[in-house]
Scaffold this motif. Structure first.
Motif, PDB file in Angstrom:
ATOM      1  N   PRO A 348      -1.842   4.462   8.535  1.00 14.14           N
ATOM      2  CA  PRO A 348      -0.397   4.261   8.378  1.00 14.14           C
ATOM      3  C   PRO A 348      -0.065   3.269   7.261  1.00 14.14           C
ATOM      4  O   PRO A 348      -0.761   2.263   7.073  1.00 14.14           O
ATOM      5  N   ASN A 349       0.982   3.577   6.528  1.00 15.05           N
ATOM      6  CA  ASN A 349       1.572   2.665   5.534  1.00 15.05           C
ATOM      7  C   ASN A 349       0.650   2.315   4.374  1.00 15.05           C
ATOM      8  O   ASN A 349       0.896   1.342   3.654  1.00 15.05           O
ATOM      9  N   LYS A 352       2.186   1.662   0.947  1.00 11.84           N
ATOM     10  CA  LYS A 352       3.195   0.618   0.811  1.00 11.84           C
ATOM     11  C   LYS A 352       2.668  -0.674   0.191  1.00 11.84           C
ATOM     12  O   LYS A 352       3.416  -1.649   0.087  1.00 11.84           O
ATOM     13  N   ARG A 431       0.939  -7.297   6.195  1.00  8.23           N
ATOM     14  CA  ARG A 431       1.711  -6.554   7.195  1.00  8.23           C
ATOM     15  C   ARG A 431       1.278  -5.092   7.246  1.00  8.23           C
ATOM     16  O   ARG A 431       0.965  -4.564   8.323  1.00  8.23           O
ATOM     17  N   TYR A 432       1.255  -4.446   6.088  1.00 10.80           N
ATOM     18  CA  TYR A 432       1.029  -3.007   6.079  1.00 10.80           C
ATOM     19  C   TYR A 432      -0.440  -2.605   6.092  1.00 10.80           C
ATOM     20  O   TYR A 432      -0.765  -1.483   6.507  1.00 10.80           O
ATOM     21  N   ALA A 435      -1.596  -5.258  10.638  1.00 14.30           N
ATOM     22  CA  ALA A 435      -0.896  -4.931  11.885  1.00 14.30           C
ATOM     23  C   ALA A 435      -0.285  -3.542  11.875  1.00 14.30           C
ATOM     24  O   ALA A 435      -0.325  -2.820  12.881  1.00 14.30           O
ATOM     25  N   GLU A 436       0.303  -3.139  10.754  1.00 18.35           N
ATOM     26  CA  GLU A 436       0.954  -1.837  10.681  1.00 18.35           C
ATOM     27  C   GLU A 436       0.121  -0.827   9.895  1.00 18.35           C
ATOM     28  O   GLU A 436       0.634   0.198   9.445  1.00 18.35           O
ATOM     29  N   GLY A 437      -1.160  -1.124   9.760  1.00 17.09           N
ATOM     30  CA  GLY A 437      -2.072  -0.236   9.051  1.00 17.09           C
ATOM     31  C   GLY A 437      -3.292   0.072   9.901  1.00 17.09           C
ATOM     32  O   GLY A 437      -3.228   0.867  10.846  1.00 17.09           O
ATOM     33  N   ASP A 439      -5.002  -1.774  12.123  1.00 15.60           N
ATOM     34  CA  ASP A 439      -4.906  -2.141  13.535  1.00 15.60           C
ATOM     35  C   ASP A 439      -4.006  -1.171  14.298  1.00 15.60           C
ATOM     36  O   ASP A 439      -4.284  -0.824  15.461  1.00 15.60           O
ATOM     37  N   LYS A 440      -2.943  -0.719  13.668  1.00 16.54           N
ATOM     38  CA  LYS A 440      -2.001   0.200  14.317  1.00 16.54           C
ATOM     39  C   LYS A 440      -2.686   1.508  14.706  1.00 16.54           C
ATOM     40  O   LYS A 440      -2.589   1.959  15.855  1.00 16.54           O
ATOM     41  N   GLU A 444      -3.402   2.720  18.550  1.00 14.20           N
ATOM     42  CA  GLU A 444      -2.671   3.889  19.043  1.00 14.20           C
ATOM     43  C   GLU A 444      -3.604   4.968  19.578  1.00 14.20           C
ATOM     44  O   GLU A 444      -3.292   5.645  20.561  1.00 14.20           O
TER      45      GLU A 444
END
Length: 537
Positions: A348-349, A352, A431-432, A435-437, A439-440, A444
């Motif tokens: 994800p991301n 970015k 961030r991307y 946590a939003e990459g 690790d996310k 999930e």
């Protein structure tokens, strides 16, 4: 320094490897009868250690054998040009370690083992530390890099330094990997007209050719994992902070790390065990002593059983059909070892932080390189990045015959690390990518690791247009500062390709165990044969 003296100094330095090899010739003859029966090609650390323990060979003889291979393959024959300089003290160090073994026994797995290190890792000895640049010729570091101290303490014999993409490939937007002004071009042993990737080009080429037992590279984004993938090697980019960067010529402290480049996972585990540790000179390593392990103890052929691996499908789509098919065939090996494979569309991301990664690298390059020059190259003719830019302009015929220094100029234009643009870019990266990459997606899907093709095959070296590397899976882990391991995963038209294992921070033990289980089940590494080009028939 006038031009004549400068050119003479460069010529003397560039020839130091050959001079060192010649100086050893007489000593090599003494034990030739014993060592001639021992072939170091593709030998593992454990095999070398067992041979020394049995008295079949000793560390001095190992050094001699590797020097002979360097003379035959690196300086003659296919002329890989992967070694920028040999250590004239290597035989003396090996002799002392042989004597110590007789009295006290071996210090550990690396006792007497010859290792090559990249020429951006400082050594306070007879060798240079130049990052491949003529600007640092003659500048002597006041101390070893911490990781060099770790290697010496483990009993390793530093055999020499490897060539690299100059300044770790952070000089130009259009560089040719594997080339430095001091070292020239390193060649790929699987096809001499193809590229080694970078920036740890010499470490990759030398390991593929068995010019030493193990090697150390450095990575900011892809500089260990990419050349390892192209050379049929195991490469480990550790969590940033597991291995000290003190004394390593920097690009960017938020992403830089050193790590193993070897022919087997077991060798990489032994080397990483020696390298890891807390260093007061590198604050990022504060947790290293708590987090490190003896990675040789996690090697487990059954480590894939019950593991959930995320197959990052957009990396297959970005690969050529033939590379995608080769890596796809290896998924059956993982399934047979008891892993569960879960398709995930992408990390994800990941789109970015492309621009913000470069912003961070430019800001940190300026700050970190200036600090390195002050501390580790106090006698250098360049004191700052601005001086280095001017040096390259003044010596453009030697330094900029193939490509420029756009990254240097852009970095020099940046402010300090309190600049809001830098702070925002770094926050965006973390961030991307975290946590939003990585690790996310791990959380999930309840994954133990992500897997993907490390990259494509080696491209043709092109000094006019620069690198044509294509897609790769290096950036997510690099930007996050998370661990990434690549393992040989097959051959495409005689060129190696790699399979990547990526996890969250400090999961080296789990990744090494899984990588080992895959390696032992697949056994995809093949030694090079040094063809001039790929045989397409």
């Amino acid at each position: 320094m006038n031009r004549r003296n400068f050119v003479e100094r460069v010529a003397l330095t560039a020839g130091s490897a050959l001079a060192a090899a010649s100086s050893h010739a007489g000593e090599m003859a003494g034990s030739a009868a014993t060592s001639a029966r021992f072939d170091v090609t593709e030998k593992t650390v454990a095999q070398l250690q067992a041979a020394m323990q049995a008295g079949t060979i000793n560390a001095q003889q190992l050094v001699q054998l590797y020097l002979a291979r360097i003379a035959a393959l690196d300086k003659a024959g296919p002329k890989l040009n992967s070694i920028i300089e040999l250590n004239p003290e290597a035989l003396a160090i090996a002799k002392a370690l042989d004597a110590e073994r007789k009295i006290k026994g071996a210090r550990g797995p690396l006792h007497g083992i010859p290792v090559l290190i990249k020429d951006n890792i400082a050594t306070a000895d007879a060798m240079q530390t130049t990052a491949g640049s003529l600007a640092l010729v003659g500048a002597k570091p006041p101390r070893d890099a911490f990781l060099v101290t770790q290697l010496r303490n483990a009993g390793a014999v530093i055999l020499g330094k490897t060539n690299l993409s100059e300044w770790a490939n952070m000089r130009s937007t259009r560089s040719t990997s594997g080339w430095s002004a001091r070292g020239g071009l390193t060649r790929n042993p699987y096809a001499l007209d193809r590229n080694t990737s970078g920036s740890s080009s010499g470490s990759g080429s030398s390991m593929a050719a068995s010019l030493a037992a193990i090697a150390v590279g450095t990575e900011t984004d892809g500089s260990i994992t990419s050349p390892c993938s192209l050379a049929g090697l195991v490469g480990i980019k550790p969590t940033v902070g597991l291995v000290s960067r003190a004394g390593v010529v920097p690009i960017a402290h938020s992403q830089d790390t050193a790590g193993p480049m070897t022919r087997t996972v077991a060798d990489a585990a032994a080397l990483l065990t020696a390298l890891a540790g807390t260093d007061p000179r590198d604050s990022a390593t504060a947790l290293a002593d708590q987090k490190k392990a003896d990675y040789t103890q996690v090697l487990d052929r059954n480590a894939l059983k019950g593991k959930r691996l995320g197959v990052v499908r957009n990396q297959w789509a970005a690969s050529s059909d033939i590379v995608a098919a080769a890596i796809e065939s290896q998924l059956a090996v993982l399934l047979a070892q008891g892993a569960t494979l879960i398709d995930v569309p992408e990390v994800p991301n990941a789109t970015k932080y492309g621009d913000s990664e470069m912003t961070v690298l430019l800001y940190e390059l300026k700050a970190d390189l200036n600090a390195y020059l002050t501390e580790y190259a106090p006698t250098a003719q360049v004191k700052t990045l601005a001086d280095l830019i001017a040096f390259n302009q003044d010596h453009r015929s030697q330094e900029m015959g193939y490509f420029g220094q756009e990254h240097f100029i852009n970095a020099q234009s940046k402010g300090d690390l309190n600049t809001q643009e830098y702070k925002d870019a770094l926050a965006n990266n973390h961030r991307y990518a975290r946590a939003e990459g990585i690790d996310k997606v791990l959380q999930e899907h309840k994954l133990d690791a992500l897997i993907a093709p490390t990259g494509g095959t080696a491209w043709l070296t092109d000094f006019i247009n620069g690198d044509a590397s294509g897609s790769s899976f290096t950036s997510p882990a690099a930007v996050a500062g998370y661990p990434h391991i690549t393992v040989p995963a097959g051959m495409v038209r005689g060129l190696p390709v790699g399979l990547s294992f990526v996890g969250t921070a400090w999961t080296e033990s789990a990744l090494i165990a899984m990588a080992y289980a895959y390696e032992q089940a697949s056994l995809q590494r093949k030694a090079p044969t040094y063809p001039k080009s790929v045989n397409m028939t």
